[in-house]
Design a protein around this motif. Structure first.
Motif, PDB file in Angstrom:
ATOM      1  N   PHE A  13       0.800  -1.040   0.149  1.00  0.00           N
ATOM      2  CA  PHE A  13       0.149  -0.132  -0.015  1.00  0.00           C
ATOM      3  C   PHE A  13       0.830   1.201   0.083  1.00  0.00           C
ATOM      4  O   PHE A  13       0.872   2.239  -0.918  1.00  0.00           O
ATOM      5  N   THR A  14       1.934   1.183   0.956  1.00  0.00           N
ATOM      6  CA  THR A  14       2.848   2.329   1.086  1.00  0.00           C
ATOM      7  C   THR A  14       3.461   2.709  -0.445  1.00  0.00           C
ATOM      8  O   THR A  14       3.599   3.947  -0.755  1.00  0.00           O
ATOM      9  N   LEU A  15       3.994   1.734  -0.873  1.00  0.00           N
ATOM     10  CA  LEU A  15       4.930   1.573  -2.144  1.00  0.00           C
ATOM     11  C   LEU A  15       3.877   2.382  -3.428  1.00  0.00           C
ATOM     12  O   LEU A  15       4.100   2.946  -4.255  1.00  0.00           O
ATOM     13  N   LEU A  16       2.427   2.098  -3.205  1.00  0.00           N
ATOM     14  CA  LEU A  16       1.616   2.475  -4.359  1.00  0.00           C
ATOM     15  C   LEU A  16       1.010   3.900  -3.895  1.00  0.00           C
ATOM     16  O   LEU A  16       0.025   4.315  -4.501  1.00  0.00           O
ATOM     17  N   GLY A  17       1.509   4.622  -2.824  1.00  0.00           N
ATOM     18  CA  GLY A  17       1.179   5.962  -2.567  1.00  0.00           C
ATOM     19  C   GLY A  17      -0.062   5.837  -1.821  1.00  0.00           C
ATOM     20  O   GLY A  17      -0.777   7.095  -1.397  1.00  0.00           O
ATOM     21  N   ILE A  18      -0.664   4.956  -1.254  1.00  0.00           N
ATOM     22  CA  ILE A  18      -1.969   4.996  -0.191  1.00  0.00           C
ATOM     23  C   ILE A  18      -1.315   5.003   1.203  1.00  0.00           C
ATOM     24  O   ILE A  18      -0.437   4.297   1.896  1.00  0.00           O
ATOM     25  N   ASN A  19      -1.363   6.263   1.792  1.00  0.00           N
ATOM     26  CA  ASN A  19      -0.505   6.745   2.985  1.00  0.00           C
ATOM     27  C   ASN A  19      -1.146   5.793   4.262  1.00  0.00           C
ATOM     28  O   ASN A  19      -2.269   5.216   4.101  1.00  0.00           O
ATOM     29  N   GLU A  20      -0.525   6.272   5.598  1.00  0.00           N
ATOM     30  CA  GLU A  20      -0.891   5.481   6.488  1.00  0.00           C
ATOM     31  C   GLU A  20      -2.378   5.726   7.166  1.00  0.00           C
ATOM     32  O   GLU A  20      -3.168   4.977   7.338  1.00  0.00           O
ATOM     33  N   SER A  21      -2.930   7.003   6.936  1.00  0.00           N
ATOM     34  CA  SER A  21      -4.168   7.419   7.452  1.00  0.00           C
ATOM     35  C   SER A  21      -5.337   6.571   6.462  1.00  0.00           C
ATOM     36  O   SER A  21      -6.224   6.116   7.024  1.00  0.00           O
ATOM     37  N   TYR A  22      -4.997   6.606   5.101  1.00  0.00           N
ATOM     38  CA  TYR A  22      -5.989   5.703   4.294  1.00  0.00           C
ATOM     39  C   TYR A  22      -5.892   4.423   4.641  1.00  0.00           C
ATOM     40  O   TYR A  22      -6.946   3.397   4.693  1.00  0.00           O
ATOM     41  N   GLN A  23      -4.733   3.915   4.907  1.00  0.00           N
ATOM     42  CA  GLN A  23      -4.608   2.596   5.231  1.00  0.00           C
ATOM     43  C   GLN A  23      -5.306   2.145   6.576  1.00  0.00           C
ATOM     44  O   GLN A  23      -6.285   1.072   6.547  1.00  0.00           O
ATOM     45  N   MET A  24      -5.284   2.758   7.534  1.00  0.00           N
ATOM     46  CA  MET A  24      -5.928   2.783   8.851  1.00  0.00           C
ATOM     47  C   MET A  24      -7.408   2.795   8.544  1.00  0.00           C
ATOM     48  O   MET A  24      -8.276   2.255   9.016  1.00  0.00           O
ATOM     49  N   GLY A  25      -7.821   3.727   7.516  1.00  0.00           N
ATOM     50  CA  GLY A  25      -9.356   3.772   7.040  1.00  0.00           C
ATOM     51  C   GLY A  25      -9.817   2.438   6.625  1.00  0.00           C
ATOM     52  O   GLY A  25     -10.850   2.203   6.757  1.00  0.00           O
ATOM     53  N   LEU A  26      -9.137   1.977   5.491  1.00  0.00           N
ATOM     54  CA  LEU A  26      -9.437   0.598   5.053  1.00  0.00           C
ATOM     55  C   LEU A  26      -9.612  -0.341   6.230  1.00  0.00           C
ATOM     56  O   LEU A  26     -10.650  -0.998   6.076  1.00  0.00           O
ATOM     57  N   PHE A  27      -8.737  -0.283   6.986  1.00  0.00           N
ATOM     58  CA  PHE A  27      -8.682  -1.483   8.047  1.00  0.00           C
ATOM     59  C   PHE A  27      -9.713  -1.227   9.121  1.00  0.00           C
ATOM     60  O   PHE A  27     -10.500  -2.031   9.453  1.00  0.00           O
ATOM     61  N   GLN A  28     -10.314  -0.024   9.374  1.00  0.00           N
ATOM     62  CA  GLN A  28     -11.471   0.256   9.933  1.00  0.00           C
ATOM     63  C   GLN A  28     -12.675  -0.166   9.479  1.00  0.00           C
ATOM     64  O   GLN A  28     -13.534  -0.756  10.297  1.00  0.00           O
ATOM     65  N   VAL A  29     -13.020   0.128   7.977  1.00  0.00           N
ATOM     66  CA  VAL A  29     -14.044  -0.528   7.316  1.00  0.00           C
ATOM     67  C   VAL A  29     -14.078  -2.054   7.349  1.00  0.00           C
ATOM     68  O   VAL A  29     -15.151  -2.385   7.496  1.00  0.00           O
ATOM     69  N   LEU A  30     -12.732  -2.500   7.321  1.00  0.00           N
ATOM     70  CA  LEU A  30     -12.986  -4.086   7.201  1.00  0.00           C
ATOM     71  C   LEU A  30     -13.364  -4.573   8.674  1.00  0.00           C
ATOM     72  O   LEU A  30     -14.194  -5.587   8.596  1.00  0.00           O
ATOM     73  N   ALA A  31     -12.723  -3.854   9.819  1.00  0.00           N
ATOM     74  CA  ALA A  31     -13.169  -4.340  11.148  1.00  0.00           C
ATOM     75  C   ALA A  31     -14.456  -4.227  11.272  1.00  0.00           C
ATOM     76  O   ALA A  31     -15.129  -4.989  11.990  1.00  0.00           O
ATOM     77  N   ALA A  32     -15.145  -2.962  10.876  1.00  0.00           N
ATOM     78  CA  ALA A  32     -16.556  -2.754  10.945  1.00  0.00           C
ATOM     79  C   ALA A  32     -17.354  -3.928  10.239  1.00  0.00           C
ATOM     80  O   ALA A  32     -18.265  -4.188  10.809  1.00  0.00           O
ATOM     81  N   ILE A  33     -16.994  -4.495   9.177  1.00  0.00           N
ATOM     82  CA  ILE A  33     -17.816  -5.447   8.369  1.00  0.00           C
ATOM     83  C   ILE A  33     -17.765  -6.768   9.523  1.00  0.00           C
ATOM     84  O   ILE A  33     -18.698  -7.627   9.627  1.00  0.00           O
ATOM     85  N   LEU A  34     -16.477  -7.031  10.071  1.00  0.00           N
ATOM     86  CA  LEU A  34     -16.354  -8.223  10.840  1.00  0.00           C
ATOM     87  C   LEU A  34     -17.446  -8.012  12.226  1.00  0.00           C
ATOM     88  O   LEU A  34     -18.102  -8.781  12.628  1.00  0.00           O
ATOM     89  N   HIS A  35     -17.388  -6.733  12.899  1.00  0.00           N
ATOM     90  CA  HIS A  35     -18.194  -6.610  13.962  1.00  0.00           C
ATOM     91  C   HIS A  35     -19.902  -6.492  13.409  1.00  0.00           C
ATOM     92  O   HIS A  35     -20.575  -7.076  14.243  1.00  0.00           O
TER      93      HIS A  35
END
Length: 1821
Positions: A312-334
């Motif tokens: 993700f970092t190599l492709l220019g998706i910064n840390e904040s966006y990554q945490m946002g993606l992980f946040q959405v994925l965790a929300a799906i699990l919940h």
């Protein structure tokens, strides 16, 4: 020839089999027309009768000859049918471990389920630039073909990878992209190729999952377009995805997993940045635990997430966006864990404060109330009003899952979109290569909408594949001008029409979705009514009305209609989406911001993660337009599939079919049933069928002539080979329809090549029999003569031997009798002594055993008493603790009961009926009834509470009574214990008395026995000593002999060790040289890159006027400049810039030089005056310094004496402590340390003396301090008194104010110096005092420790006292050793530091000396004083081997001698190395006149000019060789005339007179040596580029020995012909080129040692390239090819002998190739053969040996294949080898080069400069 004629006895055929699909059998009887059956024998020896079909009379398939089995291309098989294809794939996969096989234009890839080392960079380099048929099948070969066709044909390419799940599609696509990224590189520094590869882990994480068939199954299709620019370098990529399996988000079957990203997040939940996601184990979430297989063996999900985040970092998706993606994925699990319960039959509810729903709302930024409301309700709108409808639990759960799927699809699409943005660049795309990784044909027990779409896509791809194959066949026939008829092939257009045409399945499905009450059942009925009678490909199952069957190209598939409509509509609750749109979470809003769009920008469908249309009607206007423009999943998938087909049709396709060999993921295990099923499904057999329908076997005329020359007679061979082949073929094959003659090839029908092979084998068999007959006769005759001669010789020697044996026997008989007599005597005596010794040992052991037994019994009884005591105490304590715990537990229960009552009251009070009143107004009466019932229950509770209180009171009284009883029992127990202890002590005393009595008796008896034993032992000892004396004499002799042998062995061992150490040092030296030269190569590459950038900058800024800024470091350090290799090009660039500026302002430069000269003269005069004044001042101060030093010296002597006294006293104290230790150790055993003993007195005396000494030292320290203070005051007073007087004396001598100022300044400097010295001495004295204090403190502490230790030792018993003193001594010695080690390390560090400083200072001194020389030889002086040698007339008459030139002629010298010099003319007409001699003679003159600037500029210009000419003409071998020779000669001249004794010993007396006199050019020698290394590497590179195209053709493909190896059929992928055509390289071409290289270097005068190194490198390249190609080409691994290689190697060795280069090490570099050729020729059957191979192939690695054995392919029927068991035996024997697992040799490896000193015998004064060099401006000196 009729086909039935081939079914003769011993012909092999294929018959169907239920288990193995096809089984091999052999005919035991000839088949005749009319026979109803065949008599066959299976491979296991079973005889069977195979009956023919009475209707068709079809004979079974014939089996191909063994030499055709295992071919690279299936189309090369003579018989093309299903069993032949299956068997060929199985043999390659199982026996040869080859996973790739060509089938015409298709690459068949079988998943090995094992990591193979065939994808490294070395393999990529080996396939790069090769023709597809020249190398073994590989995914890299397909990628190279696509890349080459894109560049050659200017046409876009596509690689279509298909296959079942688990067949390896994704891996194949990944390796193809890796090949493009490695071969092409990128156009910028943005690392586009790395970004393309980085998209793989991201897409695998969000789109791949574990299934029952594959641990990393792609659950979506993707098409990646890799873009290239006009130079065919990667500039970007674009990805399109198809049909994401969204249902996997909410459901997984057994042994399957959800998408990898969910498990990666759960495994990383412990990380601090993921704490806010509130995740835990994957087993805690519904969406990740349904498959009951949360872990994949061998996969670390935490590491995988780290890889994903890095991508993700190599492709220019910064840390904040990554945490946002992980946040959405965790929300799906919940969201999946939100539990929805039944409220009643038509409604449901979510319990309040659901923690998972709370976590979901917090993560996505929505309110809990809204989300819980619309998860259980739905809004219905009519024309007039809106209703809110409750949902049953099942519908609410489905709506929840639909929302989760929809969010994941949106997230998937967002990631794909941003990955594409990262892969897109601004550079215009010239062409692209597409890689399609798409699902293969699927059929399961239950097939639904997803399988329908997948199989529909495969139908379209199969149609495109069939058309492409047919087109290629047609083009081939037309190019060869072969008459052809239309080949009938399966056309699946009817099946496609059934799916996508008007009123087709998709059309009817979309129509049913538009119906208000459409259902799966009504849609199924429409399908039956429409297609059941009209389409033969559509069927209805017998036992179902909710399913249908489609006859696909691969198989019949039954689809269940249930769920088709719902999946096609893909609806989501509108209100849930509106809640998410109102989120405070920006990323979630971004996901849903273009909800109204029907498709994604990449053409994705909703099912793939594209934009999904919802069944939501926000208002009337939008509702109408939404209905009109809404597209279903099927419609969008059809459109995107059509776009894909248009793209593929516009490109040149390349096909990769992945096959799954078994369903159990076993490594190299082949299931024929599964393989055949997939071969039928993927179109491979269709390709075979199309090929077999025409002329599948194709030979060029030259290949046919070479292969079947044995079938021709001499008269049949004509000069025109084409006519020869035509005549021979007409004689051999009578049926003209079995073959066709093309322009360049002969085309054969299926089976004809096998017939020709049979004729060839028969002819060779007859010839072999004749050769065997003759050879056997000659061998038998030779054997008979040898046996006859041997028999006569044996008889003669035997008779003599018998006579000698008789005499020897008689002598031995007499000697044996004497030996036996003495031997028997010795044996009897020895046996008696052994018995006696054994008896004594047995008695000793028995007595010791009895004593130990008795002691152990006593010890056990004593220990038992102690254990009983401890156990009884422990039991009492345990009982007390249990009672205490029970009481606490009872209290807890009672308190819990009271708490529950209180909680119940609070709940009752908290309940409010107001909410229920609002919702249900008619419930008041019910509420009142409930209230009355609650009151009644409250009264009951109160009564129960009263009962509980009474019970509690009674229990408390009972508890008090129990406690009293307990205390009484404890008292009784204590009394019993006391009485028991008294009895025990009395018994112990009695037992002790008995023991003492018995021990006294035993001691008495023991003493008596000991006295008797002592007498016996003394007698025995005397006899034993006598025996030992004899044995010691023998041992002495044996030891002397052994010592001599060991000394000899040690000598030999040391010699071997020295040799090994020498070899190891040489190896290390070569490795170090190699590393250094590799760094030079990298440095050269960076220099070239820097030059390119600098030229680009200059070209861009050349039009801009102004002054160019020079580097300050360069300008400031120019005078101290020393040339270093790593800064060579930087200096060149800066000088070029200075030359430009200097050319612009020449007049200004001259003025500045003149001014600089004047300033330097003034500086020199001022310096002289300052030195005079300083001398006067120093003389005036000298007197005071003498007096001061005398007084100070006396004080220093006094202080040094004091220090010496302190040191001696310290040593004395240490000596006293040592005496204490010795006395303690000496007397410890005898109890001498008691009070009053001598040791005790010594210790007290020493302690008292130490105390007195400490007091004395304190007084001395105080005295020293007072003396230091008085010295400081005296110095201060003396300075104040001497300064005025000195000042007055000096003032009287001064003449003017200037002198007064200078004197005052000098006086101040002197005062500062004296103050500094005083402060330094003061600090040294203070430090010495502190050190003395520290030593005194240490002595005091040591004394205290000794006193404490002594007191402790005196209290201990003697044994413990000795042990404690030893322990203390060991500790002390250990501490001292550690202190000494620390001091040693500090000294080592100090020494290293001082050495470094010494080097720095010596270098600075050299530079200062050079600077002073430069300062003394100022430009003004050079102008005023002409060059000194010119003033001496003798120098002009006698030529000294020097050349003079003016500074302005330097550029002309470099230009004529280096830049514009033609190497060819110089090498032919002039002496070798003439430019080097001329340059050195010019350098000698600059050294002679002591002009360092001239020396520096000449060397710099020379080096830069050589680099410049090499950069310009670096591809010309002659130029590079010429300057390598001259650079080495120049380097040798610098050494030869340097003045070093090591180099001067080779010179003549005259040459020693010409040595350099003023400058040491050792650093420049290193720079020139580095330059020579760079030129050498450039020479090797140039030579490699010339040799590379010749090696494979000349060493492998060309048949140097004609007729040894015939050419096998090659199939569609034609390899390079091995027959020497015009323009083809042969071995003679290589030898001629090597000779050209050698002659060129000899003409240029290259050093012989350097030529040897070049030749060694040449032969290494030849051997490495040849061996690498051999390891990658199955067609080259045969017995005959081994013979060809060995012959070629012998020719190379002969060339080395002719040139006298056999000892240069070149032959050793060919050793791996020689051993590979021997490996191809040796026997490979038995264990002895395996042992011979292991001992022979020492230069080959295990991987190379196994690879050659796997690739070994018989060319003739007489050769046998290598068995799998033999290969495993080889692997077992080579298992212990420690070597690199790399398969291929490193062709880029360059041996480290050395330049041995080679002095020239040529006298410099004899060298004449030819006029052709245009160097007339040089003057001989």
């Amino acid at each position: 020839m009729a086909a039935s004629e081939l079914y003769t006895k011993r012909a092999r055929v294929w018959i169907p089999d239920a288990e193995e699909v096809w089984k091999s059998a052999e005919l035991t009887k000839d088949f005749k027309n009319g026979d109803a059956s065949l008599q066959l024998m299976l491979e296991d020896g079973t005889s069977i009768e195979h009956k023919l079909d009475p209707k068709t009379k079809n004979l079974p398939y014939l089996r191909n000859p063994d030499i055709l089995v295992g071919e690279n291309d299936l189309t090369a098989l003579s018989y093309l049918h299903e069993p032949a294809v299956l068997h060929n794939l199985k043999v390659r996969f199982i026996d040869s471990k080859l996973i790739y096989t060509y089938c015409g234009i298709v690459l068949v890839a079988i998943n090995p389920y094992e990591t193979l080392g065939i994808y490294g960079t070395d393999i990529i380099n080996a396939y790069s630039g090769q023709n597809m048929g020249d190398m073994d099948p590989h995914i890299f070969a397909v990628a190279e073909e696509a890349y080459k066709q894109m560049a050659r044909d200017e046409r876009n390419q596509s690689i279509i990878v298909s296959g079942e799940s688990g067949a390896g599609k994704t891996v194949s696509a990944k390796y193809a992209m890796r090949y493009f990224a490695t071969v092409s590189g990128s156009t910028s520094e943005a690392n586009v190729e790395q970004k393309v590869l980085a998209s793989n882990p991201i897409m695998e994480a969000i789109g791949n999952a574990k299934t029952t068939r594959n641990d990393n199954s792609s659950r979506f299709g993707k098409y990646i377009e890799i873009g290239f620019d006009t130079r065919y370098r990667i500039i970007g990529a674009n990805m399109r995805t198809y049909l994401l399996e969204k249902s996997r988000v909410v459901f997984q079957a057994d042994e399957e997993r959800n998408y990898h990203i969910f498990y990666q997040l759960c495994a990383s939940s412990h990380l601090p940045e993921f704490k806010t996601l509130k995740l835990s184990s994957a087993n805690d979430f519904l969406y990740t635990r349904q498959g009951r297989s949360p872990v994949i063996h061998g996969v670390d999900d935490t590491k995988e997430l780290s890889t994903t985040r890095n991508a993700f970092t190599l492709l220019g998706i910064n840390e904040s966006y990554q945490m946002g993606l992980f946040q959405v994925l965790a929300a799906i699990l919940h969201l999946g864990n939100v539990e929805i319960k039944d409220k009643d039959s038509d409604s449901s509810l979510i319990p309040p404060n659901n923690r998972h729903l709370t976590a979901f709302c917090e993560l996505v930024g929505v309110t809990y109330q809204d989300m819980s409301q619309w998860l259980c309700h739905r809004k219905l709108k009519t024309a007039t009003e809106t209703y809110i409808k409750t949902l049953p639990r099942l519908q609410a759960t489905n709506a929840r899952d639909a929302l989760a799927k929809h969010i994941y699809a949106k997230l998937f699409n967002w990631i794909v979109e941003h990955v594409n943005k990262a892969l897109i660049t601004n550079i215009k795309q010239h062409s692209f290569i597409g890689v399609l990784d798409i699902y293969g044909f699927e059929t399961f027990e239950i097939n639904s909408f997803e399988q329908f779409c997948i199989n529909y896509a495969n139908e379209k791809l199969q149609q495109q594949f069939n058309m492409h194959v047919f087109k290629l066949e047609q083009e081939e026939y037309m190019k060869e001008q072969i008459p052809w008829t239309l080949i009938d092939f399966y056309d699946n257009q009817p099946c496609i029409n059934l799916i996508e045409a008007k009123m087709g399945i998709l059309d009817l499905l979309d129509e049913e979705c538009k119906m208000p009450k459409g259902s799966d059942d009504s849609w199924a009925q429409k399908l039956y009514n429409t297609h059941l009678k009209t389409c033969s490909l559509f069927e209805k199952p017998r036992m179902s009305n909710r399913a249908f069957i489609i006859q696909h190209f691969a198989d019949k598939v039954e689809y269940q209609c249930e769920g088709f409509l719902e999946k096609n509509k893909d609806t989501v609750n509108e209100d849930q989406i509106n809640v998410l749109k109102a989120s405070k979470f920006d990323l979630l809003v971004e996901l849903f911001q273009d909800e109204e769009k029907t498709t994604s920008p990449t053409g994705q469908v909703p099912g793939t993660g594209g934009r999904t249309r919802l069944s939501i009607k926000p208002d009337k206007g939008r509702d109408k337009s939404s209905k009109e423009h809404k597209k279903t999943v099927g419609c969008q998938f059809r459109n995107s599939l059509q776009m894909l087909m248009d793209t593929l049709n516009a490109t040149t396709p390349h096909y990769v079919r992945c096959i799954k060999p078994n369903d159990f993921k076993l490594a190299f295990s082949f299931d024929p049933k599964r393989a055949v099923q997939q071969l039928r499904a993927c179109g491979v057999l269709e390709t075979i069928r199309i090929s077999a329908a025409g002329f599948p076997s194709r030979w060029t005329y030259q290949e046919f002539f070479s292969r079947y020359r044995v079938l021709m007679k001499q008269k049949d061979v004509l000069s025109d080979k084409k006519l020869t082949c035509r005549n021979v073929l007409e004689k051999l094959v009578q049926d003209q329809d079995k073959y066709q003659f093309g322009k360049t090839k002969i085309f054969f029908r299926a089976g004809q090549v096998a017939y020709l092979e049979k004729l060839r084998a028969d002819k060779l068999r007859v010839a072999c029999i004749r050769i065997q007959k003759t050879i056997r006769c000659w061998l038998a005759r030779k054997k008979y003569l040898r046996k006859r001669s041997a028999a006569i010789t044996i008889q003669r020697f035997t008779r003599g031997y018998q006579a000698r044996c008789l005499a020897k026997f008689m002598r031995r008989t007499q000697a044996a009798t004497i030996i036996q007599k003495y031997q028997r005597m010795c044996m009897e005596r020895k046996r008696y002594r052994q018995k006696q010794a054994a008896a004594l040992v047995m008695q000793t052991i028995l007595r010791a055993y009895m004593a130990r037994q008795k002691y152990q019994g006593l010890l056990r009884e004593h220990n038992a008493v102690i254990i009983q005591k401890r156990v009884r105490g422990w039991l009492a304590r345990c009982w007390y603790k249990r009672c205490l715990v029970s009481l606490v537990y009872l209290q807890c229960c009672f308190r819990r009961m009271k708490a529950r009552r209180e909680l119940k009251k609070l709940k009752i009070e908290a309940r409010s009926v107001e909410h229920f009143k609002k919702l249900n107004k008619g419930m008041e009466n019910k509420i009142m009834q409930l209230q009355r019932r609650i009151d009644e229950q409250t009264k009951d509770n109160r009564s129960i509470n009263e009962k509980l209180v009474s019970l509690e009171t009674s229990s408390t009284a009972e508890r008090e009574r129990m406690r009293g009883e307990l205390s009484r029992l404890r008292g009784v127990e204590e009394d019993a214990k006391n009485k028991g202890n008294q009895v025990t002590s009395l018994l112990e005393q009695l037992e002790k008395l008995k023991k003492e009595l018995s021990s006294t008796q035993k001691e008495k008896k023991t003493i008596e026995d000991w006295a008797q034993t002592y007498r016996d032992e003394m007698e025995k000892m005397v006899s034993e000593l006598k025996d030992q004396n004899c044995s010691l004499k023998k041992e002495k002799d044996d030891l002397n002999r052994l010592i001599q042998e060991q000394s000899q062995q040690m000598t030999e061992k040391m010699a071997r060790a020295i040799v090994e150490k020498t070899q190891q040092l040489e190896t290390d030296l070569n490795e170090e040289r190699s590393r250094y030269q590799n760094l030079l190569t990298e440095h050269l590459r960076l220099e070239e890159k820097y030059d390119d950038l600098k030229e680009a900058m200059v070209s861009s800024n050349v039009s801009k006027p102004g002054h160019r800024r020079t580097d300050s470091t360069h300008s400031s350090n120019e005078s101290e400049y020393t040339y270093n290799s790593e800064y060579a090009e930087l200096e060149e660039g800066s000088r070029a810039a200075e030359d430009v500026t200097r050319g612009m302002d020449t007049s200004l430069t001259l003025k500045l030089q003149k001014r600089l000269t004047e300033l330097e003269q003034e500086k020199q005069s001022l310096r002289n005056e300052l030195e005079n004044r300083e001398d006067q001042f120093q003389r005036a101060r000298a007197r005071d310094d003498v007096e001061f030093k005398k007084a100070r010296g006396a004080e220093l002597e006094y202080e040094s004496l004091k220090r010496q006294e302190l040191e001696s006293e310290n040593k004395k104290l240490k000596h006293d402590l040592a005496e204490i230790r010795r006395s303690l150790l000496g007397n410890a055993a005898t109890g001498a340390g008691a009070p009053g003993s001598p040791a005790y007195k010594v210790v007290l005396e020493q302690l008292n003396a130490s105390c007195e000494e400490l007091e004395v030292r304190k007084e001395e320290v105080l005295i020293l301090r007072s003396q230091l203070v008085s010295q400081k005051e005296a110095l201060h007073h003396k300075e104040t008194m001497t300064e005025p007087s000195t000042y007055v004396e000096d003032v009287s001598k001064l003449k003017d104010a200037g002198e007064l100022k200078q004197a005052y300044i000098g006086l101040k400097d002197t005062n500062r110096l004296l103050e500094h010295q005083l402060q330094t001495q003061r600090r040294s004295y203070d430090s010495e005092v502190e050190s003395l204090r520290g030593e005194l403190q240490n002595v005091k502490e040591e004394n205290n420790r000794q006193q404490q230790l002594l007191a402790q030792n005196l209290q201990l018993p003697p044994e413990a006292r000795i042990e404690a003193s030893l322990q203390h001594e060991i500790t002390r010695l250990t501490n001292e050793n550690l202190d000494l080690m620390e001091q040693l390390e500090k000294q080592d560090r100090t020494i290293r530091k001082l050495k470094k400083q010494l080097k720095v200072y010596s270098k600075r001194i050299g530079e200062m000396g050079a600077g002073q020389t430069e300062g003394q030889t100022s430009p003004g002086q050079m102008v005023d004083e002409p060059i000194h040698p010119v003033n001496i007339p003798r120098r002009e008459k006698d030529f000294q081997g020097m050349l003079e030139y003016k500074k302005e002629d330097e550029l002309k010298l470099v230009k004529n001698l280096i830049l514009e010099l033609k190497p060819r003319g110089v090498a032919v007409n002039l002496i070798p190395g003439l430019p080097a001699y001329i340059l050195f003679m010019c350098l000698r003159h600059a050294d002679y006149v002591n002009d360092d600037q001239k020396v520096r500029t000449l060397l710099t210009s020379t080096i830069n000019s050589i680099k410049k000419i090499l950069k310009k003409r670096g591809d010309d071998f002659e130029t590079v060789s010429f300057w390598l020779s001259n650079t080495c000669r120049f380097l040798h001249c610098l050494k030869q005339y340097s003045g070093d004794e090591a180099f001067m010993k080779h010179n003549t007396q005259r040459q020693n007179e010409h040595t350099l006199s003023n400058f040491d050019l050792a650093e420049y020698r290193q720079v020139i040596s580095d330059l020579a290394i760079q030129i050498y590497q450039q020479l090797i590179k140039c030579m490699e580029n010339i040799l590379q195209p010749m090696i494979v053709s000349g060493m492998l493909e060309h048949e140097t020995i004609q007729g040894v190896s015939g050419v096998k059929p090659t199939g569609l992928r034609k390899r390079t012909s091995s027959i020497a055509d015009e323009g083809t390289y042969t071995l003679d071409s290589i030898l001629r080129q090597l000779s050209a290289f050698h002659s060129t270097m000899c003409q240029h005068g290259t050093d012989p040692e350097l030529i040897k190194q070049v030749v060694k490198q040449q032969f290494y390249i030849i051997g490495a390239v040849t061996l690498n190609n051999l390891l990658l080409r199955k067609d080259m691994c045969s017995w005959s090819k081994g013979m060809q290689i060995r012959y070629n190697v012998s020719q190379l060795e002969e060339w080395l002998r002719d040139k006298g280069l056999m000892i240069c090490g070149a032959k050793e570099t060919l050793e791996p190739l020689i051993q590979a050729a021997q490996l191809l020729q040796v026997k490979k059957k038995t264990d002895e053969d395996a042992e011979a191979i292991c001992s022979m192939c020492l230069a080959l690695t295990t991987a190379q040996i196994v690879k050659v054995l796997n690739l070994y392919t018989p060319v003739n029927e007489f050769e046998e294949r290598v068995s799998v068991a033999f290969i495993r035996t080889i692997q077992t024997r080579l298992r212990d080898r420690c070597e690199s697992p790399q398969l291929l040799m490193d062709t880029k490896m360059i041996y480290p080069v050395t330049f041995p000193f080679n002095p020239s015998s040529l006298a410099l004064e004899t060298i004449q400069i030819p006029s052709s060099l245009n160097l007339s401006f040089l003057t001989r000196v």
